[in-house]
Design a protein around this motif. Structure first.
Motif, PDB file in Angstrom:
ATOM      1  N   LYS A 107       0.833  -1.191   0.000  1.00 28.59           N
ATOM      2  CA  LYS A 107       0.000   0.000   0.000  1.00 28.59           C
ATOM      3  C   LYS A 107       0.870   1.243   0.000  1.00 28.59           C
ATOM      4  O   LYS A 107       2.075   1.181   0.275  1.00 28.59           O
ATOM      5  CB  LYS A 107      -0.925   0.005   1.217  1.00 28.59           C
ATOM      6  CG  LYS A 107      -0.206   0.080   2.558  1.00 28.59           C
ATOM      7  CD  LYS A 107      -1.167   0.156   3.731  1.00 28.59           C
ATOM      8  CE  LYS A 107      -1.872  -1.153   3.998  1.00 28.59           C
ATOM      9  NZ  LYS A 107      -2.669  -1.110   5.256  1.00 28.59           N
ATOM     10  N   GLN A 111      -3.042   5.121   1.164  1.00 33.31           N
ATOM     11  CA  GLN A 111      -3.885   3.965   1.497  1.00 33.31           C
ATOM     12  C   GLN A 111      -3.798   3.634   2.979  1.00 33.31           C
ATOM     13  O   GLN A 111      -4.795   3.240   3.602  1.00 33.31           O
ATOM     14  CB  GLN A 111      -3.474   2.776   0.639  1.00 33.31           C
ATOM     15  CG  GLN A 111      -3.832   2.946  -0.837  1.00 33.31           C
ATOM     16  CD  GLN A 111      -3.140   1.938  -1.731  1.00 33.31           C
ATOM     17  OE1 GLN A 111      -1.995   1.551  -1.486  1.00 33.31           O
ATOM     18  NE2 GLN A 111      -3.838   1.507  -2.783  1.00 33.31           N
ATOM     19  N   ASP A 115      -6.773   3.519   5.756  1.00 35.94           N
ATOM     20  CA  ASP A 115      -6.968   2.374   6.650  1.00 35.94           C
ATOM     21  C   ASP A 115      -6.917   2.771   8.130  1.00 35.94           C
ATOM     22  O   ASP A 115      -7.027   1.905   9.001  1.00 35.94           O
ATOM     23  CB  ASP A 115      -5.899   1.313   6.378  1.00 35.94           C
ATOM     24  CG  ASP A 115      -6.106   0.617   5.031  1.00 35.94           C
ATOM     25  OD1 ASP A 115      -7.221   0.693   4.493  1.00 35.94           O
ATOM     26  OD2 ASP A 115      -5.134   0.021   4.529  1.00 35.94           O
TER      27      ASP A 115
END
Length: 379
Positions: A107, A111, A115
């Motif tokens: 990632k 990203q 998250d």
């Protein structure tokens, strides 16, 4: 310099192009091998395409895009290290915006933020230090990256943090140096370069003197260049003039900004805070000796690599991605098999499509393709 428009004048651009044409006409250049001039800095690459400079040049000149984009040369494993730090409890991870979307093996930082990691974009390391002051119960990490251009600001921020006793601030240091990189390029068997446009921003700090080895040891002309279209055209003319006259020297076209011996105050801060690493891994160029820096032992308490456990694993780029060949100037971005299809700014496979200085992003944004010569225009 009064106005930037002075360096974007259409008529002056035409005069410079005419002078380049006249000079090339007097040179013995093989039809099958144009003169290859590398612009080291990604900022030059974007200016070249933004203003159509490449299309103004005769076919006997080919511009080769170099590795002077610090986000682009960051290996995937170091991005993974960033994500690992950012996802640790109580950490606020701060970074420049163009580094947020660089892909890691799993990632990107963006990203990781989606998250749940606390990843924040900042405009300077001083912004990160301000966040640390405002959040004394959190650990604030600044992603220090860039060539000598950004080294001083990170160093001065560390010195400021030390002076005020801020202990919840640290730097994940990925700063890199330009001279070993250029030597690695010159030693590469894949390239036959005839001259260089030197990086203007880096040279504001280190000056033009450190490039003397290029002329002395490799017999290649080097012109430190500004970023406006007239700067670039004049610098190309200066490189060609050296080739025509059989000279190999370091010349400073960007003298209005770049002192030949560099910025003494900035260099002093850099020397105080950093020391050279034995080697550093580069995307597409492999490991280059003494090409990166780390914090000196005296500033170990500001070193995120010592404060946090990081994977520090070497990760290969996706097999379809040809960022390495583009960084070394072996191919043009449009020759990459995934350019504009599987790899776009919205869904990048490699860092060169992400960064504001990346060659692939420049080609994509400004329609860079192999094209016919265009009339001189600087608007």
């Amino acid at each position: 310099m009064k106005y930037v428009d002075e360096f974007r004048d259409r008529e002056k651009a035409r005069i410079l192009v005419t002078e380049i044409d006249a000079l090339v006409a007097t040179m013995d250049i093989p039809a099958k091998r144009p003169l290859q001039i590398m612009e080291v800095c990604g900022g030059h690459t974007h200016s070249i395409f933004r203003y159509g400079v490449e299309g103004m040049l005769p076919k006997e000149i080919e511009l080769v895009h170099g590795p002077g984009c610090p986000v682009c040369v960051l290996p995937m494993g170091r991005v993974d290290d960033c994500v690992s730090i950012a996802e640790q409890p109580r950490v606020i991870f701060t970074t420049f915006g163009d580094a947020m979307r660089v892909p890691g093996s799993n990632k990107s930082l963006l990203q990781a933020k989606a998250d749940g990691a606390d990843v924040r974009m900042v405009y300077s390391p001083m912004d990160a230090l301000a966040i640390a002051r405002a959040n004394p119960e959190r650990e604030v990490v600044f992603f220090g990256l860039g060539f000598e251009t950004t080294m001083p600001s990170t160093a001065l921020t560390i010195l400021q943090a030390e002076a005020e006793g801020t202990r919840n601030f640290s730097v994940f240091c990925n700063h890199i140096t330009i001279v070993p990189t250029m030597k690695a390029i010159l030693d590469s068997p894949d390239l036959q370069l005839d001259g260089f446009l030197g990086p203007g921003h880096v040279s504001m700090v280190i000056g033009a003197a450190p490039y003397e080895f290029i002329a002395r040891d490799y017999k290649k002309p080097m012109v430190v260049a500004g970023f406006e279209p007239l700067d670039i055209l004049q610098s190309i003319w200066m490189v060609l003039k050296q080739i025509k006259e059989g000279r190999a020297e370091v010349e400073n076209q960007y003298a209005r900004i770049v002192p030949y011996d560099g910025n003494a105050a900035a260099l002093a801060a850099v020397g105080r805070v950093y020391e050279l690493r034995e080697f550093f891994e580069w995307r597409g160029l492999g490991s280059i000796d003494h090409s990166g820096v780390r914090l000196r032992e005296a500033y170990a308490h500001f070193d995120a690599e010592r404060k946090f456990a990081v994977p520090n694993v070497k990760v290969a780029d996706p097999s379809a991605c040809q960022c390495g060949e583009v960084l070394k100037g072996v191919i043009k971005p449009w020759q990459c098999k995934v350019f504009g299809t599987a790899c776009t700014p919205e869904q990048p496979l490699g860092a060169l499509m992400v960064s504001s200085e990346g060659a692939c992003a420049a080609y994509f944004q400004y329609g860079g393709q192999k094209r016919e010569r265009q009339p001189a225009a600087a608007s």
